[in-house]
Write a protein that holds these residues in place. Structure first.
Motif, PDB file in Angstrom:
ATOM      1  N   ALA A   1       0.951  -1.188  -0.142  1.00  0.00           N
ATOM      2  CA  ALA A   1      -0.039   0.062   0.003  1.00  0.00           C
ATOM      3  C   ALA A   1       0.884   1.525  -0.051  1.00  0.00           C
ATOM      4  CB  ALA A   1      -1.176   0.008   1.234  1.00  0.00           C
TER       5      ALA A   1
ATOM      6  N   VAL B   1       1.850   2.529  -3.457  1.00  0.00           N
ATOM      7  CA  VAL B   1       1.006   3.289  -4.056  1.00  0.00           C
ATOM      8  C   VAL B   1       0.778   4.609  -3.477  1.00  0.00           C
ATOM      9  CG1 VAL B   1      -1.450   3.060  -4.854  1.00  0.00           C
ATOM     10  CG2 VAL B   1      -0.121   1.189  -4.802  1.00  0.00           C
ATOM     11  N   ILE B   2       0.889   4.665  -2.281  1.00  0.00           N
ATOM     12  CA  ILE B   2       0.388   6.085  -1.463  1.00  0.00           C
ATOM     13  C   ILE B   2       1.411   7.104  -1.265  1.00  0.00           C
ATOM     14  CG2 ILE B   2      -0.537   6.693   0.704  1.00  0.00           C
ATOM     15  CD1 ILE B   2      -2.009   4.064   0.942  1.00  0.00           C
TER      16      ILE B   2
ATOM     17  N   VAL C   1      -3.462  11.341  -2.917  1.00  0.00           N
ATOM     18  CA  VAL C   1      -3.294  10.065  -2.507  1.00  0.00           C
ATOM     19  C   VAL C   1      -2.494  10.043  -1.219  1.00  0.00           C
ATOM     20  CG1 VAL C   1      -2.738   7.712  -3.072  1.00  0.00           C
ATOM     21  CG2 VAL C   1      -3.745   9.180  -4.781  1.00  0.00           C
ATOM     22  N   ALA C   2      -1.359  10.865  -1.168  1.00  0.00           N
ATOM     23  CA  ALA C   2      -0.402  10.719   0.003  1.00  0.00           C
ATOM     24  C   ALA C   2      -1.034  11.460   1.044  1.00  0.00           C
ATOM     25  CB  ALA C   2       0.980  11.393  -0.521  1.00  0.00           C
ATOM     26  N   GLU C   3      -1.876  12.533   0.908  1.00  0.00           N
ATOM     27  CA  GLU C   3      -2.117  13.384   2.039  1.00  0.00           C
ATOM     28  C   GLU C   3      -3.615  12.933   2.622  1.00  0.00           C
ATOM     29  OE1 GLU C   3      -2.013  17.466   1.154  1.00  0.00           O
ATOM     30  OE2 GLU C   3       0.202  17.489   0.729  1.00  0.00           O
TER      31      GLU C   3
ATOM     32  N   ALA D   1      -6.617  10.977   0.085  1.00  0.00           N
ATOM     33  CA  ALA D   1      -6.995  10.083  -0.558  1.00  0.00           C
ATOM     34  C   ALA D   1      -8.623   9.921  -0.518  1.00  0.00           C
ATOM     35  CB  ALA D   1      -6.228   8.724  -0.096  1.00  0.00           C
TER      36      ALA D   1
END
Lengths: 300, 264
Positions: free
Chosen positions: B11, B14-15, B91-93, B95
């Motif tokens: 995960a 991806v993140i 997506v990182a912060e 999502a």
């Protein structure tokens, strides 16, 4: 109640080759464009739950004329996060009206740490993993008040040491969860091609008595020049190798619902119906061979 | 447990924003950093870094395509590289959180709003334009709408009943007039949106300032007379026959459209 008994206790289960009810042609289907051409439609409830507009009424009208099967993408059956209570409540309410004979989702994780990634990400093929996933499948089945099927996915990075570990993992989940298998033969073919194993050896490990539904689809190369990885895009017609796997299974199981998936590059409905007819011919021929084998065994 | 660590590491690839570089540099160390035992990480295939990058691309591309589909004019103005960076950051912060794929554009805008509002490199109208574009899906898919009418005629001392999809949107730009390439005029704008009960299409009405002022109050639940009076007071306009006739015509039009159902 075993998963078979659970399914048998419900409304008649459709068989034959059906299609996914996509928004691009939902209105056409609602107007009758596929009447008499499709034995069932498969929907993803994730696209209907908690959503208004034209969709609910159209689906209700289609459901009056066709059996509906339910197949989701978002339960994250293999995820580490807790199951989403609101989502499960929404699904249960939605099913109360539609009454599909079962619900299916994928053997994967699609959310992590509260983040919904909207894709099918692979799981480690271990007993500990199978035990955890099976417990979640059982819980989902109980909370949705209907049998669950799990679907084998296409994976591009194995999280186990041997491809056949995946089949063993699938079997362990099926048995521990006492659930059915939505066997995606295109995914078997994609994995066999990408990872270099015999798809029939993989299928030979699967208890076919647990197969309740099949998926077939087309796939595409990730890189058209290198052609070293195929991706399960559902964006192309079904290939003959996948037809052969479909036939191999149906010869052994007899009649099942088979879903022709098409989610990308969706052609006009008439073209999709024509492909359905082509896949149906493969299915019917396999079914005839199954009947002949049954007759031979009966005579013997 | 190594099973759970494998999922966490996958995960993370991806993140996390810095995952592509870290995975490419040493994929086994990346997994080890996320708690995967070294002997398990060592069994990852040689293709692991490349395949993780493919998964990341698939996830991010799917999200980006959905945002571009719902916000086509906004996506053109952002440009593909910027939209890609925005999605990576999103997506990182934050999502998406909802299991419903169609909602992710709204979740993305909720996250992007404060960033874009203070970003001088973006057109000043971009956030208004994006919110207007999203309104179409938001109203079009709203679970509300189509409620039974109370059957009571409008009364001055009663609040009114709108269809559940009715929204009032205010913008600093006439975003509904933006084309794929032309910027909208800088013009205070009030739009009323609702979903038509017959064809389910989202309809947009451009409101005058006084119609907007009255509508805002009615949507807040004020009785009709108070809404009319307070709107005039706010705008500094007399509550005269001309105003009342105009509002009567406006409300009659909304009723004919099925957006206004009578007294609550």
């Amino acid at each position: 109640m075993s998963f078979r008994a659970g399914i048998a206790a419900r409304a008649a289960v459709p068989t034959g080759v059906g299609l996914g009810l996509r928004s691009t042609f939902l209105a056409e289907v609602d107007r009758g464009a596929a009447d008499g051409r499709v034995p069932f439609w498969e929907i993803s409830p994730d696209n209907y739950v908690a959503r208004g507009g034209s969709r609910p009424a159209r689906l209700a009208r289609v459901a009056e004329r066709f059996p509906i099967l339910s197949h989701g993408l978002s339960l994250s059956l293999g995820g580490l996060d807790a199951l989403n209570d609101d989502f499960l409540s929404g699904l249960r309410g939605f099913f109360a009206g539609l009454q599909p004979p079962w619900h299916s989702d994928h053997l994967c994780f699609s959310a992590h740490d509260g983040k919904m990634l909207h894709d099918l990400l692979p799981l480690p093929w271990t007993t500990a993993s199978a035990r955890r996933v099976a417990a979640r499948v059982r819980e989902v089945s109980e909370r949705l008040e209907r049998p669950m099927l799990v679907e084998n996915i296409s994976y591009y990075l194995p999280l186990g040491s041997s491809p056949l570990d995946e089949a063993a993992f699938v079997v362990e989940v099926l048995e521990r969860a006492d659930c059915g298998l939505l066997l995606d033969v295109n995914n078997v073919f994609v994995n066999a091609t990408n990872h270099g194993f015999d798809p029939l050896a993989w299928l030979a490990q699967i208890p076919l008595g647990r197969v309740v539904q099949l998926h077939v689809a087309g796939h595409e190369f990730w890189d058209d020049e290198r052609q070293d990885l195929i991706i399960d895009t559902h964006g192309a017609p079904v290939r003959s190798e996948v037809d052969a796997l479909l036939a191999w299974v149906v010869e052994r199981t007899g009649a099942l619902p088979v879903l022709l998936e098409r989610d990308e590059n969706i052609p006009p409905l008439a073209e999709l119906l024509a492909e359905r007819d082509r896949v149906d011919a493969v299915y019917q021929a396999a079914l005839a061979r199954h009947a002949a084998q049954q007759a031979t065994q009966g005579a013997a | 447990m190594s099973e759970e660590a494998l999922i966490r590491a996958f995960a993370a690839s991806v993140i996390e924003l810095d995952a592509p570089a870290a995975v490419q540099a040493d994929v086994r160390q990346f997994f080890a950093r996320h708690g995967v035992p070294p002997e398990v990480a060592a069994r990852l295939p040689e293709t692991a870094a490349e395949r993780l990058a493919i998964y990341r691309t698939m996830v991010h591309s799917r999200l980006r395509a959905a945002v571009a589909e719902f916000l086509p004019k906004t996506a053109i103005r952002l440009g593909r590289p910027r939209l890609r960076r925005e999605i990576e950051q999103f997506v990182a912060e934050a999502a998406p959180k909802a299991p419903y794929f169609w909602r992710l554009t709204g979740e993305f805008l909720e996250w992007a709003g404060p960033r874009w509002a203070s970003d001088a490199t973006l057109p000043g109208y971009l956030l208004d334009l994006a919110r207007h574009e999203w309104s179409d899906a938001e109203v079009g898919n709203d679970p509300a709408g189509g409620e039974a009418a109370s059957g009571k005629p409008l009364a001055l001392d009663q609040p009114v009943q709108f269809d559940g999809t009715v929204r009032l949107r205010r913008y600093a730009w006439a975003v509904h007039r933006a084309t794929e390439t032309e910027a909208p005029p800088a013009e205070a704008t009030a739009l009323l949106l609702y979903r038509d009960r017959n064809d389910h299409q989202v309809k947009t009405l451009e409101l005058t300032p006084r119609a907007a002022a009255v509508t805002a109050r009615l949507l807040a639940g004020e009785p009709l007379q108070a809404a009319l009076t307070d709107a005039c007071a706010e705008l500094g306009t007399p509550l005269d026959d001309e105003f009342l006739a105009a509002m009567a015509g406006y409300l009659a039009d909304l009723a004919e459209r099925g957006a206004l159902l009578g007294a609550a």
